[in-house]
Design a protein around this motif. Sequence first.
Motif, short mmCIF file in Angstrom:
data_model
loop_
_atom_site.label_atom_id
_atom_site.label_comp_id
_atom_site.label_asym_id
_atom_site.label_seq_id
_atom_site.Cartn_x
_atom_site.Cartn_y
_atom_site.Cartn_z
N LYS A 33 0.85 -1.18 0.00
CA LYS A 33 0.00 0.00 0.00
C LYS A 33 0.89 1.23 0.00
CE LYS A 33 -3.68 2.28 2.57
NZ LYS A 33 -4.49 2.23 3.79
N ILE A 34 0.65 2.11 -0.94
CA ILE A 34 1.37 3.38 -1.03
C ILE A 34 0.37 4.48 -0.74
CG2 ILE A 34 2.71 4.91 -2.49
CD1 ILE A 34 3.37 2.40 -4.21
N SER A 35 0.63 5.26 0.31
CA SER A 35 -0.27 6.36 0.67
C SER A 35 0.47 7.68 0.52
CB SER A 35 -0.75 6.20 2.12
OG SER A 35 -1.52 5.03 2.24
N TYR A 36 -0.23 8.66 0.01
CA TYR A 36 0.34 9.98 -0.25
C TYR A 36 -0.27 10.98 0.72
CZ TYR A 36 1.75 7.57 -4.48
OH TYR A 36 2.29 6.66 -5.36
N LYS A 43 -4.30 12.62 4.27
CA LYS A 43 -4.10 11.62 3.23
C LYS A 43 -4.73 12.14 1.95
CE LYS A 43 -4.35 7.13 3.97
NZ LYS A 43 -4.88 5.75 4.17
N ILE A 44 -3.91 12.24 0.91
CA ILE A 44 -4.37 12.74 -0.38
C ILE A 44 -4.89 11.60 -1.25
CG2 ILE A 44 -3.68 14.00 -2.46
CD1 ILE A 44 -3.71 15.64 0.18
N GLY A 45 -4.28 10.44 -1.11
CA GLY A 45 -4.71 9.28 -1.89
C GLY A 45 -3.90 8.05 -1.52
N SER A 46 -4.37 6.91 -1.95
CA SER A 46 -3.68 5.65 -1.72
C SER A 46 -3.73 4.80 -2.97
CB SER A 46 -4.33 4.86 -0.58
OG SER A 46 -4.06 5.45 0.65
N TYR A 47 -2.76 3.93 -3.08
CA TYR A 47 -2.69 2.99 -4.19
C TYR A 47 -2.24 1.66 -3.61
CZ TYR A 47 -0.98 0.66 -8.36
OH TYR A 47 -0.76 -0.26 -9.34
N PHE A 48 -2.85 0.59 -4.04
CA PHE A 48 -2.49 -0.74 -3.56
C PHE A 48 -1.80 -1.48 -4.69
CE2 PHE A 48 -3.50 -4.97 -1.74
CZ PHE A 48 -3.01 -4.74 -0.47
N SER A 49 -0.49 -1.65 -4.58
CA SER A 49 0.32 -2.23 -5.65
C SER A 49 0.36 -3.75 -5.56
CB SER A 49 1.74 -1.68 -5.58
OG SER A 49 2.56 -2.39 -6.46
N HIS A 50 0.02 -4.41 -6.65
CA HIS A 50 0.11 -5.86 -6.72
C HIS A 50 1.25 -6.30 -7.63
CE1 HIS A 50 -3.64 -6.54 -4.61
NE2 HIS A 50 -4.16 -5.57 -5.33
N THR A 51 1.91 -5.38 -8.30
CA THR A 51 2.90 -5.75 -9.30
C THR A 51 4.15 -6.39 -8.70
OG1 THR A 51 3.83 -3.53 -9.29
CG2 THR A 51 2.14 -4.00 -10.94
N LEU A 52 4.45 -6.11 -7.45
CA LEU A 52 5.66 -6.66 -6.85
C LEU A 52 5.52 -8.12 -6.47
CD1 LEU A 52 6.64 -3.68 -4.55
CD2 LEU A 52 7.54 -4.25 -6.79
#
Length: 105
Positions: A33-36, A43-52
């Motif tokens: 999870k990447i949170s900005y 918190k401006i936004g979040s992204y949940f990365s599955h690519t790794l």
Amino acid sequence: MHTVDVMIVVLASLSMTNKKKKDFFRNERLSMKISYYDAEGNKIGSYFSHTLRDMKTIKDYHVKKEINSNIPRDYEIYSNFAYPTGFEKGNIPQEIMVAVKAIQY
């Protein structure tokens, strides 16, 4: 009533094949999870990365690419932000917090 609930959970668990269970838990562990956040801590936004999850080795540039590719619209990363490094399959944090600021047009 509790007995029925327990039986349903057990049956649902048994219906999942061993491969599916392994893949499910593997994917959960290796997602990131990447949170900005802005300077005030909002918190401006979040992204949940599955690519790794499918990578055999996680290079620092992979993590940096994931962070840079998902910056919220109209924001940029602070120039002095220190990108996290040294990830391995067993030590991916639950969340990476990234400091961002609004782009001044």
